[in-house]
Scaffold this motif. Structure first.
Motif, PDB file in Angstrom:
ATOM      1  N   GLY A  29      33.321  41.907  42.428  1.00 30.76           N
ATOM      2  CA  GLY A  29      34.820  41.541  42.606  1.00 30.76           C
ATOM      3  C   GLY A  29      35.128  40.234  41.983  1.00 30.76           C
ATOM      4  O   GLY A  29      36.204  40.029  41.301  1.00 30.76           O
ATOM      5  N   LEU A  30      34.324  39.112  41.879  1.00 31.70           N
ATOM      6  CA  LEU A  30      34.750  37.951  41.149  1.00 31.70           C
ATOM      7  C   LEU A  30      34.741  38.131  39.696  1.00 31.70           C
ATOM      8  O   LEU A  30      35.725  37.669  39.033  1.00 31.70           O
ATOM      9  CB  LEU A  30      33.387  37.175  41.366  1.00 31.70           C
ATOM     10  N   THR A  31      34.047  39.043  38.876  1.00 36.04           N
ATOM     11  CA  THR A  31      34.062  39.378  37.769  1.00 36.04           C
ATOM     12  C   THR A  31      35.484  40.327  37.301  1.00 36.04           C
ATOM     13  O   THR A  31      36.062  40.012  36.549  1.00 36.04           O
ATOM     14  CB  THR A  31      32.851  40.366  37.048  1.00 36.04           C
ATOM     15  N   LEU A  32      35.667  41.341  38.457  1.00 35.21           N
ATOM     16  CA  LEU A  32      36.964  41.970  38.212  1.00 35.21           C
ATOM     17  C   LEU A  32      38.271  40.985  38.486  1.00 35.21           C
ATOM     18  O   LEU A  32      39.157  41.056  37.541  1.00 35.21           O
ATOM     19  CB  LEU A  32      36.986  43.146  39.280  1.00 35.21           C
ATOM     20  N   ALA A  33      38.173  40.163  39.593  1.00 39.89           N
ATOM     21  CA  ALA A  33      39.329  39.422  39.625  1.00 39.89           C
ATOM     22  C   ALA A  33      39.635  38.445  38.415  1.00 39.89           C
ATOM     23  O   ALA A  33      40.798  38.092  38.156  1.00 39.89           O
ATOM     24  CB  ALA A  33      39.229  38.605  40.964  1.00 39.89           C
ATOM     25  N   SER A  34      38.581  37.698  37.887  1.00 38.86           N
ATOM     26  CA  SER A  34      38.574  36.883  36.738  1.00 38.86           C
ATOM     27  C   SER A  34      39.319  37.671  35.458  1.00 38.86           C
ATOM     28  O   SER A  34      40.136  37.095  34.984  1.00 38.86           O
ATOM     29  CB  SER A  34      37.191  36.603  36.400  1.00 38.86           C
ATOM     30  N   GLU A  35      38.915  38.872  35.551  1.00 39.66           N
ATOM     31  CA  GLU A  35      39.472  39.468  34.177  1.00 39.66           C
ATOM     32  C   GLU A  35      40.857  40.003  34.494  1.00 39.66           C
ATOM     33  O   GLU A  35      41.634  40.019  33.526  1.00 39.66           O
ATOM     34  CB  GLU A  35      38.554  40.793  33.783  1.00 39.66           C
ATOM     35  N   TRP A  36      41.092  40.329  35.609  1.00 41.09           N
ATOM     36  CA  TRP A  36      42.437  40.806  36.054  1.00 41.09           C
ATOM     37  C   TRP A  36      43.448  39.771  35.913  1.00 41.09           C
ATOM     38  O   TRP A  36      44.408  39.758  35.444  1.00 41.09           O
ATOM     39  CB  TRP A  36      42.356  41.274  37.296  1.00 41.09           C
ATOM     40  N   VAL A  37      43.152  38.655  36.257  1.00 42.22           N
ATOM     41  CA  VAL A  37      43.994  37.518  36.276  1.00 42.22           C
ATOM     42  C   VAL A  37      44.205  36.983  34.666  1.00 42.22           C
ATOM     43  O   VAL A  37      45.200  36.872  34.315  1.00 42.22           O
ATOM     44  CB  VAL A  37      43.685  36.252  36.928  1.00 42.22           C
ATOM     45  N   GLN A  38      43.061  37.257  34.076  1.00 38.95           N
ATOM     46  CA  GLN A  38      43.295  36.632  32.728  1.00 38.95           C
ATOM     47  C   GLN A  38      44.234  37.683  31.980  1.00 38.95           C
ATOM     48  O   GLN A  38      44.683  37.202  30.645  1.00 38.95           O
ATOM     49  CB  GLN A  38      41.817  36.356  32.329  1.00 38.95           C
ATOM     50  N   GLY A  63      44.812  37.146  46.968  1.00 37.98           N
ATOM     51  CA  GLY A  63      43.799  36.476  47.312  1.00 37.98           C
ATOM     52  C   GLY A  63      42.394  36.978  47.103  1.00 37.98           C
ATOM     53  O   GLY A  63      42.467  38.350  46.956  1.00 37.98           O
ATOM     54  N   VAL A  64      41.334  36.419  47.149  1.00 43.05           N
ATOM     55  CA  VAL A  64      40.062  36.757  46.871  1.00 43.05           C
ATOM     56  C   VAL A  64      39.144  36.100  47.581  1.00 43.05           C
ATOM     57  O   VAL A  64      39.159  35.002  47.978  1.00 43.05           O
ATOM     58  CB  VAL A  64      39.475  36.507  45.197  1.00 43.05           C
ATOM     59  N   ILE A  65      38.407  36.899  48.525  1.00 42.52           N
ATOM     60  CA  ILE A  65      37.165  36.511  49.403  1.00 42.52           C
ATOM     61  C   ILE A  65      35.962  36.792  49.190  1.00 42.52           C
ATOM     62  O   ILE A  65      35.604  38.089  48.532  1.00 42.52           O
ATOM     63  CB  ILE A  65      37.614  36.902  50.887  1.00 42.52           C
ATOM     64  N   MET A 106      32.996  32.170  35.560  1.00 45.05           N
ATOM     65  CA  MET A 106      34.108  33.009  35.535  1.00 45.05           C
ATOM     66  C   MET A 106      35.005  32.595  36.739  1.00 45.05           C
ATOM     67  O   MET A 106      36.199  32.903  36.803  1.00 45.05           O
ATOM     68  CB  MET A 106      33.602  34.567  35.712  1.00 45.05           C
ATOM     69  N   ILE A 107      34.639  31.822  37.855  1.00 44.36           N
ATOM     70  CA  ILE A 107      35.308  31.959  38.900  1.00 44.36           C
ATOM     71  C   ILE A 107      36.580  31.110  38.637  1.00 44.36           C
ATOM     72  O   ILE A 107      37.444  31.232  39.388  1.00 44.36           O
ATOM     73  CB  ILE A 107      34.220  31.622  40.216  1.00 44.36           C
ATOM     74  N   ALA A 108      36.519  29.962  38.014  1.00 46.19           N
ATOM     75  CA  ALA A 108      37.581  29.322  37.641  1.00 46.19           C
ATOM     76  C   ALA A 108      38.750  30.042  37.156  1.00 46.19           C
ATOM     77  O   ALA A 108      39.911  29.626  37.424  1.00 46.19           O
ATOM     78  CB  ALA A 108      37.334  27.924  36.786  1.00 46.19           C
ATOM     79  N   ASN A 109      38.436  31.003  36.533  1.00 49.52           N
ATOM     80  CA  ASN A 109      39.393  31.764  35.799  1.00 49.52           C
ATOM     81  C   ASN A 109      40.472  32.472  36.817  1.00 49.52           C
ATOM     82  O   ASN A 109      41.543  33.099  36.544  1.00 49.52           O
ATOM     83  CB  ASN A 109      38.786  32.830  34.691  1.00 49.52           C
TER      84      ASN A 109
END
Length: 292
Positions: free
Chosen positions: A165-174, A183-185, A227-230
């Motif tokens: 999910g972290l990888t997915l969220a990072s790419e989704w936002v970028q 939000g991401v938990i 990646m999490i900062a992204n």
């Protein structure tokens, strides 16, 4: 994760020489890819949502590379406040992880959860690249549903699911994908695929001498701390237990330190992936969801 790997390698110690055992262990992990340390699926259905008095719908999704994924859609019991996309941990399948999110529909949240390829009723065999593809396939289906329009979408990942999910969220936002995640938990998540693999290999005497070369068989593109900062400006909540015997507490600390604001850290005191048996921890997550 560590115990099953240890059992696999311990069986090799019955061979005549330690050197031969070490060699065969290295060959087995190298041929399967060190990423095989992450995936322990099975096909058993442990419980279905109706056994918990939950309304649900079976969802089947086709991936671009020819697999079929199975998931469950659990609607909120009343007017939906939002939708939680749940990515489960590395063992068994969605039916064994259901209790982690079964409480959310009563609190006003839809839940959508999938089994990655090779898990439960999903086809194929899991690997890092494939499960990352599966996690995005599920999110794309979810964001195209009429019953999620005009309500926030949150991502909740536990353990392996948190890393995906972290990888997915990072790419989704970028990529500025729409709709935006609200939000991401991340619960009990390791700080990187390569890092946790080396740590687990280092903890077992048979693989200690070969931890470095084997861990380098894992792509370095998916280290969560990088990646999490992204994910910012999407808010992130990191949950980790001081008693987590599978993913040590320092992984949660590392992710929190690397994350950008807005971010929140919830320190817990339960076994791995047992966060939501404690009502106070559920309440903390609900406060995070309602604040966004």
């Amino acid at each position: 994760m560590a115990s099953r790997t240890a059992r696999l390698l311990l069986r090799m110690t019955k061979l005549k020489t330690p050197l031969l055992s070490l060699f065969l262990a290295a060959v087995a992990l190298s041929q399967n890819g060190c990423s095989s340390l992450f995936f322990f699926p099975d096909k058993t259905t442990y419980i279905t949502p109706d056994r918990l008095n939950l309304t649900y719908e079976n969802i089947y999704l086709d991936t671009a590379d020819g697999e079929t994924l199975h998931g469950w859609w659990l609607p909120a019991e009343n007017d939906a406040l939002g939708t939680v996309y749940f990515l489960h941990g590395n063992a068994q399948n969605i039916s064994s992880h259901l209790l982690n999110v079964a409480w959310l529909p009563a609190e006003g949240y839809n839940v959508f959860t999938i089994d990655y390829r090779g898990y439960g009723n999903s086809t194929g065999a899991p690997d890092i690249e494939g499960t990352l593809h599966d996690s995005e396939t599920g999110l794309r289906w979810l964001t195209n549903q009429q019953n999620t329009e005009n309500t926030p979408i949150f991502l909740l990942g536990q353990s392996l699911g948190g890393a995906l999910g972290l990888t997915l969220a990072s790419e989704w936002v970028q990529r500025s994908e729409m709709p935006e995640l609200k939000g991401v938990i991340l619960d009990g998540t390791f700080s990187g695929f390569r890092g946790i693999a080396r740590e687990k290999l280092n903890s077992f005497w048979l693989t200690w001498p070969i931890q470095a070369p084997l861990s380098w068989t894992i792509p370095g593109d998916y280290e969560g701390v990088d990646m999490i900062a992204n994910i910012s400006p999407v808010p992130v909540m990191i949950i980790h237990s001081v008693r987590d015997g599978i993913i040590p507490f320092h992984h949660g600390q590392a992710l929190y330190e690397a994350a950008a604001e807005p971010k929140e850290f919830l320190q817990t005191d339960t076994p791995h992936a047992a966060t939501f048996i404690i009502p106070a921890y559920r309440d903390a997550v609900l406060e995070f969801l309602k604040a966004e």
